[in-house]
Design an enzyme around this catalytic site. Structure first.
Site, PDB file in Angstrom:
ATOM      1  N   CYS A  26     121.215 -71.503  39.689  1.00 36.47           N
ATOM      2  CA  CYS A  26     119.945 -72.458  40.626  1.00 36.47           C
ATOM      3  C   CYS A  26     118.797 -71.819  38.584  1.00 36.47           C
ATOM      4  CB  CYS A  26     119.133 -72.658  41.601  1.00 36.47           C
ATOM      5  SG  CYS A  26     118.310 -73.621  41.787  1.00 36.47           S
ATOM      6  N   CYS A  80     120.002 -72.052  49.714  1.00 35.31           N
ATOM      7  CA  CYS A  80     119.551 -72.951  50.629  1.00 35.31           C
ATOM      8  C   CYS A  80     120.710 -73.948  51.343  1.00 35.31           C
ATOM      9  CB  CYS A  80     118.344 -72.839  49.603  1.00 35.31           C
ATOM     10  SG  CYS A  80     118.926 -74.219  47.808  1.00 35.31           S
TER      11      CYS A  80
END
Length: 358
Positions: A102, A198
């Site tokens: 990410c 997440c």
């Protein structure tokens, strides 16, 4: 006046990073990256970093600080460069670190490009790390608060990215961050830190992968290190190197996953001592200086985020890969995880553990 794009997750860290940049006199724009729809990953709209509550918290802080604020739709990029790589790793018997992907592909690639489009000089995040310059040379360094240090997940950064990045929290301790946020009446001053990946907030990676791919991963054999069959496993995506809990097999002694063989669909179980190895190969390596050393050298190497780095001899290889040999055996060196090199508090670079040698 320099202009900065602040990546705001809705948490206290990125919110305080925004305040510190405003206080320092930068023209700031706040933004939140929309990485997925919660319904797409089968979770509540209120329990991940892409929830509406988080967006509203980020927006509230941005407006309180007098900043413009945007939500950027990066869902396609996130699925291609983070979720897909996550799934591919587990299907290959490896254990990925999607936070690193990410940062590499989203924050310091797509968001960095958006910052340039908006005419920003810097991208700013709430990471606990530091950037220091020595003339035209830039160094990524550990945060002052080593209990929160996140330099491990930033090893893929380049000289140009470091030149245009600010980590305002690198000189602060977490306790100071919450104190300043409370004094500033931030709505998220005491908001808990996120602990899980997440897009898999319940930690059930196997169910997430099955839901995403629509595949059924076949049962196979648990074997011992001599190849004797011990029982049946429930699909290789359910296991990682070093795992002991949730194996679904009783052997009358503590057993750990020591190898995952995708080709033969077997999972090897052995004693804890069999997890200790010394040497391994690291691929997809990034040297933060932009140049690989010409010969072997000594440094310290970290193979997990929540682990102290260990002394090792590192040898750059001709194919761009790196060989690492620890001074002493380390537990559960895991393909798919990152190996990050340190010289004191300076990050030299890092890459993905490809295979364990011995």
């Amino acid at each position: 006046m320099s202009k900065a794009l602040i990546a705001m997750s809705g948490g206290v860290d990125s919110s305080l990073a925004a305040k510190l940049m405003v206080d320092a006199g930068y023209e700031c724009i706040g933004c939140t990256m929309k990485l997925y729809d919660n319904e797409d990953i089968g979770v509540s709209r209120t329990h991940t970093c892409c929830s509406l509550d988080d967006v509203e918290d980020a927006r509230s802080i941005a407006y309180k600080l007098g900043m413009k604020y945007y939500v950027f739709n990066f869902k396609d990029g996130f699925r291609d460069t983070v979720i897909k790589r996550f799934i591919d790793a587990y299907e290959s018997g490896k254990t990925p670190n999607p936070c690193i992907d990410c940062n590499r592909f989203m924050k310091f690639a797509q968001l960095y490009e958006r910052a340039l489009t908006l005419g920003c000089d810097f991208i700013v995040t709430g990471h606990y790390a530091r950037v220091e310059a020595d003339g035209n040379k830039f160094y990524l360094k550990k945060a002052i608060d080593e209990t929160k240090d996140q330099s491990y997940v930033l090893y893929s950064m380049t000289q140009n990215q470091l030149k245009h990045t600010k980590f305002p929290l690198g000189e602060l301790r977490k306790t100071n961050v919450r104190e300043i946020a409370n004094d500033s009446d931030f709505v998220n001053a005491n908001k808990p830190d996120s602990q899980d990946i997440c897009f898999v907030p319940d930690g059930d990676y196997a169910s997430f992968i099955k839901r995403e791919t629509g595949k059924t991963y076949p049962d196979g054999n648990f074997i011992d290190k001599e190849g004797n069959i011990l029982g049946t496993h429930n699909g290789i995506v359910k296991y990682t190197i070093g795992q002991r809990k949730g194996l679904g097999i009783a052997l009358g002694q503590r057993s750990f996953v020591t190898n995952i063989d995708v080709l033969n669909n077997t999972v090897t179980l052995a004693d804890d001592k069999d997890l200790y190895k010394k040497s391994f190969i690291v691929s997809d390596f990034n040297w933060i200086s932009g140049e690989a050393p010409l010969s072997e050298f000594q440094c310290k190497v970290k193979i997990r985020y929540r682990q102290k780095e260990l002394p090792a001899i590192v040898t750059p290889l001709e194919d761009g890969k790196v060989k690492v040999v620890f001074d002493n055996p380390a537990r559960a060196i895991t393909p798919g995880q990152a190996a990050v090199l340190y010289d004191g508090d300076i990050v030299l670079g890092g890459g993905t553990i490809e295979k364990v040698i011995s």
